[in-house]
Design an enzyme around this catalytic site. Structure first.
Site, PDB file in Angstrom:
ATOM      1  N   ASP A 134     -29.054   3.832  10.329  1.00  0.00           N
ATOM      2  CA  ASP A 134     -29.434   5.231  10.073  1.00  0.00           C
ATOM      3  C   ASP A 134     -30.960   5.348  10.103  1.00  0.00           C
ATOM      4  O   ASP A 134     -31.510   6.340  10.583  1.00  0.00           O
ATOM      5  CB  ASP A 134     -28.933   5.700   8.694  1.00  0.00           C
TER       6      ASP A 134
ATOM      7  N   GLY B 228     -27.447   9.032   0.680  1.00  0.00           N
ATOM      8  CA  GLY B 228     -27.734   7.905   1.565  1.00  0.00           C
ATOM      9  C   GLY B 228     -28.589   8.292   2.762  1.00  0.00           C
ATOM     10  O   GLY B 228     -29.515   7.555   3.138  1.00  0.00           O
ATOM     11  N   ALA B 229     -28.298   9.442   3.369  1.00  0.00           N
ATOM     12  CA  ALA B 229     -29.047   9.856   4.557  1.00  0.00           C
ATOM     13  C   ALA B 229     -30.500  10.159   4.177  1.00  0.00           C
ATOM     14  O   ALA B 229     -31.439   9.846   4.925  1.00  0.00           O
ATOM     15  CB  ALA B 229     -28.396  11.085   5.177  1.00  0.00           C
TER      16      ALA B 229
ATOM     17  N   GLY C  48     -32.693  16.343  -0.282  1.00  0.00           N
ATOM     18  CA  GLY C  48     -31.457  15.583  -0.487  1.00  0.00           C
ATOM     19  C   GLY C  48     -31.782  14.251  -1.133  1.00  0.00           C
ATOM     20  O   GLY C  48     -32.914  13.746  -1.013  1.00  0.00           O
TER      21      GLY C  48
ATOM     22  N   THR D 208     -19.054   3.284   5.954  1.00  0.00           N
ATOM     23  CA  THR D 208     -19.372   4.687   5.703  1.00  0.00           C
ATOM     24  C   THR D 208     -19.037   5.060   4.264  1.00  0.00           C
ATOM     25  O   THR D 208     -18.677   4.189   3.457  1.00  0.00           O
ATOM     26  CB  THR D 208     -18.679   5.590   6.758  1.00  0.00           C
TER      27      THR D 208
ATOM     28  N   SER E 128     -16.679   7.457  15.246  1.00  0.00           N
ATOM     29  CA  SER E 128     -17.110   6.128  15.679  1.00  0.00           C
ATOM     30  C   SER E 128     -16.045   5.376  16.488  1.00  0.00           C
ATOM     31  O   SER E 128     -16.381   4.763  17.507  1.00  0.00           O
ATOM     32  CB  SER E 128     -17.538   5.286  14.470  1.00  0.00           C
TER      33      SER E 128
ATOM     34  N   LYS F  69     -21.625   2.488   1.380  1.00  0.00           N
ATOM     35  CA  LYS F  69     -22.868   2.017   1.995  1.00  0.00           C
ATOM     36  C   LYS F  69     -23.735   1.207   1.021  1.00  0.00           C
ATOM     37  O   LYS F  69     -24.489   0.341   1.441  1.00  0.00           O
ATOM     38  CB  LYS F  69     -23.670   3.200   2.558  1.00  0.00           C
TER      39      LYS F  69
ATOM     40  N   ASN G 190     -25.119   0.379   6.830  1.00  0.00           N
ATOM     41  CA  ASN G 190     -24.093   1.116   7.597  1.00  0.00           C
ATOM     42  C   ASN G 190     -23.516   0.290   8.742  1.00  0.00           C
ATOM     43  O   ASN G 190     -22.590   0.726   9.404  1.00  0.00           O
ATOM     44  CB  ASN G 190     -24.631   2.454   8.121  1.00  0.00           C
TER      45      ASN G 190
ATOM     46  N   ASP H 116     -32.945  13.859 -11.603  1.00  0.00           N
ATOM     47  CA  ASP H 116     -32.741  12.459 -12.025  1.00  0.00           C
ATOM     48  C   ASP H 116     -32.467  11.566 -10.820  1.00  0.00           C
ATOM     49  O   ASP H 116     -32.966  10.444 -10.730  1.00  0.00           O
ATOM     50  CB  ASP H 116     -31.563  12.346 -13.004  1.00  0.00           C
TER      51      ASP H 116
HETATM   52  P1  NAP Z   1     -24.415  12.228   0.385  1.00  0.00           P
HETATM   53  O1  NAP Z   1     -24.745  10.808   0.097  1.00  0.00           O
HETATM   54  O2  NAP Z   1     -23.153  12.825  -0.120  1.00  0.00           O
HETATM   55  O3  NAP Z   1     -25.671  13.110  -0.129  1.00  0.00           O
HETATM   56  C1  NAP Z   1     -25.681  14.514  -0.015  1.00  0.00           C
HETATM   57  C2  NAP Z   1     -26.921  15.082  -0.678  1.00  0.00           C
HETATM   58  O4  NAP Z   1     -26.926  16.489  -0.495  1.00  0.00           O
HETATM   59  C3  NAP Z   1     -26.992  14.823  -2.182  1.00  0.00           C
HETATM   60  O5  NAP Z   1     -28.324  14.625  -2.548  1.00  0.00           O
HETATM   61  C4  NAP Z   1     -26.465  16.147  -2.758  1.00  0.00           C
HETATM   62  O6  NAP Z   1     -26.967  16.446  -4.032  1.00  0.00           O
HETATM   63  C5  NAP Z   1     -27.095  17.128  -1.774  1.00  0.00           C
HETATM   64  N1  NAP Z   1     -26.389  18.410  -1.782  1.00  0.00           N
HETATM   65  C6  NAP Z   1     -25.090  18.630  -1.504  1.00  0.00           C
HETATM   66  N2  NAP Z   1     -24.810  19.937  -1.652  1.00  0.00           N
HETATM   67  C7  NAP Z   1     -25.958  20.537  -2.061  1.00  0.00           C
HETATM   68  C8  NAP Z   1     -26.304  21.878  -2.392  1.00  0.00           C
HETATM   69  N3  NAP Z   1     -25.400  22.849  -2.326  1.00  0.00           N
HETATM   70  N4  NAP Z   1     -27.581  22.119  -2.777  1.00  0.00           N
HETATM   71  C9  NAP Z   1     -28.494  21.140  -2.855  1.00  0.00           C
HETATM   72  N5  NAP Z   1     -28.233  19.839  -2.542  1.00  0.00           N
HETATM   73  C10 NAP Z   1     -26.972  19.545  -2.159  1.00  0.00           C
HETATM   74  O7  NAP Z   1     -24.378  12.471   1.962  1.00  0.00           O
HETATM   75  P2  NAP Z   1     -25.257  11.743   3.079  1.00  0.00           P
HETATM   76  O8  NAP Z   1     -24.503  10.589   3.626  1.00  0.00           O
HETATM   77  O9  NAP Z   1     -26.612  11.541   2.532  1.00  0.00           O
HETATM   78  O10 NAP Z   1     -25.255  12.861   4.228  1.00  0.00           O
HETATM   79  C11 NAP Z   1     -25.968  14.078   4.086  1.00  0.00           C
HETATM   80  C12 NAP Z   1     -25.847  14.889   5.373  1.00  0.00           C
HETATM   81  O11 NAP Z   1     -26.455  14.182   6.453  1.00  0.00           O
HETATM   82  C13 NAP Z   1     -24.389  15.131   5.831  1.00  0.00           C
HETATM   83  O12 NAP Z   1     -24.295  16.418   6.359  1.00  0.00           O
HETATM   84  C14 NAP Z   1     -24.167  14.092   6.902  1.00  0.00           C
HETATM   85  O13 NAP Z   1     -23.205  14.515   7.877  1.00  0.00           O
HETATM   86  C15 NAP Z   1     -25.551  14.042   7.542  1.00  0.00           C
HETATM   87  N6  NAP Z   1     -25.816  12.763   8.205  1.00  0.00           N
HETATM   88  C16 NAP Z   1     -26.092  12.809   9.524  1.00  0.00           C
HETATM   89  C17 NAP Z   1     -26.347  11.632  10.199  1.00  0.00           C
HETATM   90  C18 NAP Z   1     -26.653  11.692  11.664  1.00  0.00           C
HETATM   91  O14 NAP Z   1     -26.565  10.672  12.328  1.00  0.00           O
HETATM   92  N7  NAP Z   1     -27.041  12.840  12.173  1.00  0.00           N
HETATM   93  C19 NAP Z   1     -26.331  10.397   9.524  1.00  0.00           C
HETATM   94  C20 NAP Z   1     -26.048  10.391   8.144  1.00  0.00           C
HETATM   95  C21 NAP Z   1     -25.783  11.599   7.497  1.00  0.00           C
HETATM   96  P3  NAP Z   1     -26.227  15.864  -5.361  1.00  0.00           P
HETATM   97  O15 NAP Z   1     -26.464  14.399  -5.351  1.00  0.00           O
HETATM   98  O16 NAP Z   1     -26.890  16.574  -6.461  1.00  0.00           O
HETATM   99  O17 NAP Z   1     -24.759  16.191  -5.210  1.00  0.00           O
END
Ligand code: NAP
Length: 286
Positions: free
Chosen positions: A109, A136-137, A133, A69, A24, A73, A94, A161
């Site tokens: 987002d 947050g995303a 998932g 970030t 950013s 968030k 965000n 959960d």
């Molecule tokens: P986050 O809050 O850390 O959430 C990650 C999620 O993925 C959680 O639900 C986690 O489950 C799950 N997860 C992680 N490893 C896993 C596995 N091995 N098997 C099954 N589920 C798994 O992250 P986030 O901010 O939501 O971001 C998620 C992804 O989206 C990242 O790769 C991020 O770079 C991407 N993203 C992209 C943008 C964009 O603009 N393109 C914007 C935001 C995010 P648990 O809760 O059980 O750990």
């Protein structure tokens, strides 16, 4: 030549922890420079116990605003004066705008995700969709799809959960359109979906990069597969989906539109999407 920072420059920031990886600052400083806007964007790593004071400090310094970030968030919300409706619905912020001493939280987002779908010609209205998932995303995608009229959004998580918690948060307004599914019970669900979104980091460089969030045999033929991961631009999931004839979208468009929307909130100027695209392609591609 780039103008040196002087006393007329406004401050925009990023707070989170860790933030060294963030693109950013590069992106927004590039846009300020290209569009001749007198502003500078700085990244501030903030410890949890300083979060409230960091927000108050940026307000006191009359900053234009800041991005938020991981991991703040959600936890930043009590420290803001106002919340935009969408941010309220998602329960996450965000982007913050500071206007005459008032801090207002937004979630670009969600708008970034929806704009990326529109750009790729997909309208979620009356369609069955699934989001893998529960972070947050995922929440941004789920709320975005509900706002855009998706008839059913399946929430798929390895932690049931957490998926149930999301359901409970949105149950008041959208209960009949949401369904919680355990990650290993998804086969029949995916068959009904017009869109499947990966909102986990699975497939990202450095994190299970050779893996997919769903088995190859579960990828339906007639489906849009959306991977929020943008590093690499083509994950294993997108490669396999393409080979099955699916339309695919990677995370770059969402990254572009969420950044563009934040930029507009601070400056009132819509940055040229092509400019952001060219810039990010250079910095994101591996
Ligand atoms: P986050 O809050 O850390 O959430 C990650 C999620 O993925 C959680 O639900 C986690 O489950 C799950 N997860 C992680 N490893 C896993 C596995 N091995 N098997 C099954 N589920 C798994 O992250 P986030 O901010 O939501 O971001 C998620 C992804 O989206 C990242 O790769 C991020 O770079 C991407 N993203 C992209 C943008 C964009 O603009 N393109 C914007 C935001 C995010 P648990 O809760 O059980 O750990």
């Amino acid at each position: 030549m780039q103008e040196l920072i002087n006393a007329q420059f406004n401050l925009v920031g990023l707070i989170g922890n860790p933030i060294k990886h963030s693109l950013s600052p590069l992106l927004h400083n590039y846009l300020f420079n290209m569009l001749n806007i007198k502003a500078v964007y700085l990244a501030f790593p903030v410890e949890n116990h300083f979060l409230e004071r960091a927000v108050q400090g940026l307000v006191a310094l009359n900053a234009k605003g800041f991005n938020v970030t991981i991991p703040y968030k959600e936890s930043i919300i009590p420290f803001l004066n106002k919340l935009d409706d969408l941010a309220k619905d998602v329960g996450a912020v965000n982007t913050v705008v500071i206007d005459q001493g008032t801090s207002i939280g937004y979630n670009t987002d969600v708008s970034g995700f929806l704009k990326s779908l529109k750009k790729n010609g997909f309208d979620p209205k009356d369609k069955v969709t699934a989001v893998i998932g529960t972070g947050g995303a995922a929440r941004a995608a789920i709320i975005g799809l509900l706002h855009a009229g998706s008839s059913q959004v399946h929430i798929i998580g390895r932690n049931i959960d957490k998926a149930q918690q999301i359901f409970d948060i949105y149950a008041n307004s959208h209960a009949n359109k949401l369904k919680v599914i355990e990650i290993d019970k998804t086969a029949s669900v995916f068959e009904q979906c017009a869109l499947i979104v990966n909102a986990t980091p699975i497939g990202m460089y450095g994190y299970l990069e050779k893996s997919m969030p769903l088995s190859e045999e579960y990828i339906p033929n007639q489906c849009l597969i959306y991977d929020m991961v943008y590093n690499p631009l083509e994950t294993v999931l997108l490669k396999k989906a393409k080979s099955k004839g699916c339309q695919v979208i990677n995370g770059l468009d969402m990254l572009i539109y969420q950044g563009a929307d934040a930029f507009k909130l601070w400056t009132g100027i819509e940055p040229p999407i092509d400019l952001i695209y060219d810039f990010l392609k250079k910095h994101v591609t591996i």
